[in-house]
Design an enzyme around this catalytic site. Structure first.
Site, PDB file in Angstrom:
ATOM      1  N   ASP A   1      38.675  48.623  31.263  1.00 31.72           N
ATOM      2  CA  ASP A   1      38.348  48.091  32.592  1.00 31.72           C
ATOM      3  C   ASP A   1      37.235  48.887  33.289  1.00 31.72           C
ATOM      4  O   ASP A   1      36.745  48.494  34.344  1.00 31.72           O
ATOM      5  CB  ASP A   1      39.599  48.058  33.489  1.00 31.72           C
ATOM      6  CG  ASP A   1      40.399  46.773  33.288  1.00 31.72           C
ATOM      7  OD1 ASP A   1      39.930  45.877  32.563  1.00 31.72           O
ATOM      8  OD2 ASP A   1      41.500  46.672  33.855  1.00 31.72           O
TER       9      ASP A   1
ATOM     10  N   SER B   1      41.509  43.989  38.899  1.00 28.34           N
ATOM     11  CA  SER B   1      41.557  42.730  39.649  1.00 28.34           C
ATOM     12  C   SER B   1      42.939  42.462  40.216  1.00 28.34           C
ATOM     13  O   SER B   1      43.130  41.479  40.929  1.00 28.34           O
ATOM     14  CB  SER B   1      41.221  41.562  38.716  1.00 28.34           C
ATOM     15  OG  SER B   1      39.929  41.686  38.235  1.00 28.34           O
TER      16      SER B   1
ATOM     17  N   GLY C   1      46.140  37.868  34.865  1.00 31.95           N
ATOM     18  CA  GLY C   1      45.011  37.002  34.502  1.00 31.95           C
ATOM     19  C   GLY C   1      43.647  37.634  34.597  1.00 31.95           C
ATOM     20  O   GLY C   1      42.654  36.924  34.736  1.00 31.95           O
ATOM     21  N   GLY C   2      43.557  38.986  34.544  1.00 37.28           N
ATOM     22  CA  GLY C   2      42.255  39.645  34.500  1.00 37.28           C
ATOM     23  C   GLY C   2      41.366  39.253  35.666  1.00 37.28           C
ATOM     24  O   GLY C   2      41.816  39.153  36.811  1.00 37.28           O
TER      25      GLY C   2
ATOM     26  N   GLU D   1      43.608  50.213  29.142  1.00 37.44           N
ATOM     27  CA  GLU D   1      43.010  50.038  30.465  1.00 37.44           C
ATOM     28  C   GLU D   1      41.642  50.720  30.579  1.00 37.44           C
ATOM     29  O   GLU D   1      40.864  50.405  31.485  1.00 37.44           O
ATOM     30  CB  GLU D   1      43.972  50.609  31.506  1.00 37.44           C
ATOM     31  CG  GLU D   1      44.139  49.786  32.739  1.00 37.44           C
ATOM     32  CD  GLU D   1      44.924  48.495  32.539  1.00 37.44           C
ATOM     33  OE1 GLU D   1      44.318  47.420  32.701  1.00 37.44           O
ATOM     34  OE2 GLU D   1      46.117  48.541  32.256  1.00 37.44           O
TER      35      GLU D   1
ATOM     36  N   ARG E   1      48.060  52.919  39.003  1.00 41.66           N
ATOM     37  CA  ARG E   1      47.036  52.577  38.014  1.00 41.66           C
ATOM     38  C   ARG E   1      46.883  53.730  37.024  1.00 41.66           C
ATOM     39  O   ARG E   1      47.000  54.908  37.393  1.00 41.66           O
ATOM     40  CB  ARG E   1      45.717  52.366  38.767  1.00 41.66           C
ATOM     41  CG  ARG E   1      44.533  51.933  37.921  1.00 41.66           C
ATOM     42  CD  ARG E   1      44.610  50.507  37.560  1.00 41.66           C
ATOM     43  NE  ARG E   1      43.328  49.977  37.088  1.00 41.66           N
ATOM     44  CZ  ARG E   1      43.242  48.957  36.239  1.00 41.66           C
ATOM     45  NH1 ARG E   1      44.328  48.363  35.768  1.00 41.66           N
ATOM     46  NH2 ARG E   1      42.069  48.492  35.877  1.00 41.66           N
TER      47      ARG E   1
ATOM     48  N   THR F   1      48.895  40.846  31.572  1.00 42.17           N
ATOM     49  CA  THR F   1      49.444  41.625  32.659  1.00 42.17           C
ATOM     50  C   THR F   1      50.717  40.889  33.044  1.00 42.17           C
ATOM     51  O   THR F   1      51.087  39.909  32.411  1.00 42.17           O
ATOM     52  CB  THR F   1      48.365  41.648  33.790  1.00 42.17           C
ATOM     53  OG1 THR F   1      47.199  42.304  33.284  1.00 42.17           O
ATOM     54  CG2 THR F   1      48.785  42.339  35.046  1.00 42.17           C
TER      55      THR F   1
HETATM   56  N1  GLY Z   1      43.641  45.142  33.380  1.00 41.04           N
HETATM   57  C1  GLY Z   1      43.487  44.063  34.240  1.00 41.04           C
HETATM   58  C2  GLY Z   1      43.160  44.468  35.632  1.00 41.04           C
HETATM   59  O1  GLY Z   1      43.547  45.530  36.055  1.00 41.04           O
HETATM   60  O2  GLY Z   1      42.509  43.742  36.328  1.00 41.04           O
END
Ligand code: GLY
Length: 567
Positions: A418, A448, A467-468, A415, A104, A376
């Site tokens: 988020d 997510s 898909g967030g 990012e 991440r 994503t």
């Molecule tokens: N950027 C989407 C996620 O990490 O959930």
């Protein structure tokens, strides 16, 4: 006396060795190795890259490197060297080893809780578009680590298909055009992004060629120098200079310090000898999936009609998403994962589900609203030894921050969005959630993304999608198809619906429910809202460990392909 002690001392060991040998024999006997390799990705060129790498003698981890790098080239809207992701690994063995590589993105060291506030108000544009929206990328580090620790091929072999694709070009497809349409304004405002990814400031024509020679060079640096090829030297200097010149806050130290974190995957025992293996924090997805599956196990979801089943699934999602507000980067906050998955707690949550009435979210203790980027990518691969990868990779919104670093071809993520950028604003929904996911130097934003396996002595299945905030509900719906023993093609194609606690409504694809089903759900107290378009792009695979049979499927909503082949 001493003989007696000896016998007493040795018997348990003998018994233990005997039992272990028997277990091994049973396990070896029971698990037929996959008779084919299987790959499913969101783009045909990435699926081919994975197959090519396996055909060269690579294992599933080499293939994962090849696929991730190819996706970075052919889906610049979905993932890339300027982004990050989560890799869930299954290392083959009599009893497999599961690993979770957290690649991440990480907040720059100069980041702080008020980073996006101007005159006390959060300016959303700053966390969405441009250099200040970008966190420190993790994907290049993951590619190197996968190749060095788990692969069999040199990195240059696994990166070769991506380098070729970047240099010779890829055909613009309908998904590219759609995503560019969503982000056109932001893409136009960055000269390098517009030069590379638009055609005279507009969406490129279908079948025109996207060439990325600078990205090919950056990939070659990575192939030649490994980690240092991106996080040090010329590439790092170029990235930092460009970000700073555009108002961002990256430093060379940020890049030099970036490391993949290997975390314990989330493991949840399900009934019938199955186990869920999924993403731990900083993903909120694995816990939500574990909670939903454990609640559903206590409910008759397989015995009721479609409306009742939707109601039960929605009520479990409502409760699971409510709890997400407690989660954040485990290196910064204590995540109550064990408490959230404890049988007594889940029993209590399940017993609050009324089979005849929707529970208003307001009547449950509040949490925060969730809104995460909706682009994503995801892929999955299995080799003939039983090594497997499920990986969800992201730059957050389509084309990330729409900021490309000249000379590198690297399009940066957004990012940072988020994180919960506005602690005050989130208070209305629950302070704890906001605090756990507030911005801090070096912190990873909550995600997510939920690459997941379900494994039992009989079989192995792999799931995941972009898909967030809808990722966990999409993965759950695919898992329910698997648990219901539906053909693999159904898992990604099942009509989708979603509930995330707030807003208190069922979002659904246009064709998910008939008019009569909508009326019946309304009568139970649910509000419904069509998403007006389909969403998600799930990639799945299945290995029957009893006969070695292997299957894979790609979501028909996207342009991805799956392949099951003899190596
Ligand atoms: N950027 C989407 C996620 O990490 O959930």
């Amino acid at each position: 006396m001493s003989t007696g002690r000896l016998i007493r001392g040795h018997l348990p060991w003998r018994a233990l060795f005997g039992a272990l040998a028997l277990l091994c024999a049973l396990e070896l006997h029971a698990a037929a190795l996959p008779e084919r390799i299987a790959v499913a990705t969101a783009h045909p060129a990435a699926t081919v890259a994975g197959q090519e790498t396996l055909a060269l003698g690579g294992n599933a981890f080499d293939a994962a490197v090849a696929i991730s790098a190819a996706l970075a080239v052919v889906e610049p809207y979905g993932s890339g060297l300027g982004g990050g992701g989560f890799f869930l690994l299954r290392e083959a063995g009599v009893s497999p080893t599961y690993r979770f590589l957290d690649a991440r993105e990480r907040a720059p060291l100069a980041a702080h809780a008020d980073l996006y506030k101007v005159d006390g108000e959060v300016n959303k544009q700053l966390s969405l578009n441009g250099a200040l929206a970008a966190a420190i990328p993790g994907l290049p580090a993951a590619l190197v680590q996968l190749a060095e620790r788990f692969g069999r091929l040199p990195l240059r072999d696994s990166l070769a298909p991506a380098i070729r694709l970047a240099r010779s070009g890829v055909s613009i497809d309908r998904v590219y055009r759609e995503r560019a349409g969503w982000r056109l304004e932001a893409m136009r405002s960055d000269a390098e992004t517009a030069r590379l990814f638009l055609e005279k400031g507009d969406i490129p024509e279908q079948f025109s060629l996207l060439r990325q020679p600078e990205l090919a060079l950056t990939l070659e640096q990575l192939a030649a120098q490994g980690h240092q090829g991106f996080y040090g030297g010329k590439v790092a200097e170029t990235l930092v200079q460009a970000v700073q010149a555009a108002g961002g806050i990256w430093s060379l130290k940020d890049l030099a310090e970036y490391r993949i974190v290997e975390r314990q995957p989330l493991r949840v025992q399900l009934d019938q000898g199955r186990e869920l293996i999924s993403a731990p924090p900083p993903s909120a997805g694995g816990i939500a999936l574990g909670q939903s599956l454990l609640m559903l196990q206590q409910l008759p979801w397989q015995q009721v009609d479609a409306v009742q089943r939707t109601h039960l699934v929605v009520e479990t999602l409502r409760r699971a998403y409510r709890d997400r507000g407690l989660l954040g980067d485990p290196d910064f906050v204590n995540n109550p994962a064990a408490q959230l998955l404890a049988p007594d707690y889940l029993k209590q949550l399940t017993s609050s589900i009324d089979p005849q009435h929707a529970t208003p979210s307001d009547s449950l203790p509040p949490s925060r609203a969730w809104k995460e980027g909706d682009h994503t990518t995801h892929f999955t691969v299995l080799d003939t030894e039983g090594n497997a990868v499920a990986a969800t990779l992201s730059v957050n919104l389509p084309f990330g921050a729409a900021f490309t670093v000249p000379g590198t071809g690297v399009l940066l993520n957004n990012e940072m969005d988020d994180f919960a950028a506005d602690i005050q604003g989130s208070n209305a929904y629950g302070l704890s959630g906001s605090q756990a996911n507030s911005i801090a130097a070096g912190k990873r934003p909550l995600s997510s993304m939920s690459p997941s396996f379900i494994e039992s002595p009989e079989d192995f299945a792999s799931f995941g999608t972009p898909g967030g905030s809808r990722i966990p509900s999409m993965v759950l719906l695919a898992m329910l198809e698997y648990l219901d023993q539906q053909p693999i093609d159904h898992w990604p194609s099942v009509a989708r619906y979603h509930h995330q606690f707030r807003p208190d409504l069922i979002e659904h694809e246009p064709d998910t429910f008939s008019a009569a089903q909508r009326a019946a759900l309304n009568a139970l107290g649910h509000q419904l809202k069509s998403t007006e378009r389909q969403y998600g792009n799930q990639q799945v695979l299945f290995w029957d460990k009893q006969d070695g049979h292997v299957e894979a499927a790609s979501d028909l909503r996207g342009i991805g392909t799956s392949a099951v082949r003899i190596r």
